[in-house]
Write an enzyme that holds these catalytic residues in place. Structure first.
Site: not given
Lengths: 230, 88
Positions: A86, A202
């Site tokens: 991310c 994630h």
């Protein structure tokens, strides 16, 4: 295996990464501050998610000039595994360790939801043996819209460097499966050598049964299995 | 010496924010203008460079190339003013 998780001001997934590596996998993992100059001899580096330096200017644009990033660059140049998740992915593109850029989501909204991610392309430390699988992994970002010029995209595709793609649950590519407008449905890529990997999803948020999803474990298992072979 | 650096998305790149603003302008009766959103950095170089506008421009260009713009997706323009008053 020793993992350095780099903490920038505003990183907020660093503890999650350390927890998964230590509590779930029994590895050694420690945080290294952005202003340090020593990574403390890790076998792999994680750049975690979050909002480094408040996402001011552009996501990752300020973090990339942190003192520790010179060490990350050197580690990557020696072929060491570097994984950016991310905001970590955004930092790697700003630092030039990965091509392209992460733009604001096409729908202009922050997106926080599960996404289906097809694992494909060449073998990397994070995806070895996972290719061909479809994983359900949460995404949480405002700037995940991967962009690169046509020439770069063509090269990435030709070299098998698109390693994660947004897909439908059955693995097909559809317009609806792409949450943020990313070019070629790209959710993650690697560098030419294959040792530097960036992804928007994630995996550290779905590696424990308590959280209702363990798909992320497979990526960490790949990371650990690769080291065992070295 | 002051500089104004304007950073914009490359023309070939879809500007989703600009499009949304254009639609809003349209709904307000402004027709259908094309809108591109950019960002402006006003940089006060103080007494550096004396009155040497070209040297100031070179420094501002370096700033833009290194940090303020991302060449992958953005372009920039630079205005330099020698005035000591407000922004150029």
């Amino acid at each position: 295996m020793r993992f350095a998780v780099v903490s920038f001001p505003g990183s907020n997934c660093d503890d999650d990464c350390v927890r998964v590596l230590t509590e779930v996998f029994g590895q050694t993992a420690f945080k290294v501050r952005h202003d340090e100059h020593d990574l403390r001899a890790p076998d792999a580096i994680l750049l975690p998610g979050g909002f480094s330096f408040g996402d001011y200017l552009r996501c990752g644009a300020i973090a990339r000039f942190s003192p520790i990033m010179a060490e990350v660059q050197a580690f990557a140049a020696r072929g060491g595994p570097v994984v950016g998740i991310c905001n970590g992915f955004q930092i790697l593109t700003e630092a030039g360790l990965l091509p392209g850029a992460l733009r604001r989501n096409a729908g202009l909204s922050f997106i926080c939801e599960d996404a289906y991610i097809g694992v494909e392309g060449r073998e990397t430390p994070l995806t070895r043996g996972v290719q061909g699988q479809v994983l359900r992994i949460p995404i949480a970002h405002n700037e995940g819209n991967y962009f690169a010029d046509t020439e770069t995209l063509t090269a990435l595709e030709a070299e098998g460097r698109v390693i994660f793609r947004y897909v439908a649950p059955d693995g097909r590519r559809t317009a609806e499966a792409n949450p943020n407008g990313a070019a070629n449905d790209i959710a993650g890529i690697c560098n030419a050598a294959g040792n530097v990997v960036g992804l928007m999803p994630h995996p550290e948020r779905c590696a424990e049964a308590l959280l209702g999803n363990t798909d992320g474990r497979r990526l960490f298992e790949s990371l650990l299995a690769g080291e065992a072979q070295r | 010496m002051k500089g104004r650096i304007t950073v914009q998305l490359r023309p070939a790149i879809l500007d989703a924010e600009g499009k949304a603003i254009a639609r809003a302008l349209g709904s307000l009766g402004f027709g259908e203008p094309a809108v591109r959103v950019g960002r402006v950095f006003e940089v006060d170089l103080g007494a550096d460079f004396g009155g040497d506008a070209e040297a100031a421009r070179a420094r501002l260009t370096e700033m833009a190339q290194k940090l303020l713009a991302n060449p992958v997706m953005e372009t920039f323009t630079i205005d330099v003013s020698t005035g000591t008053g407000g922004a150029p």
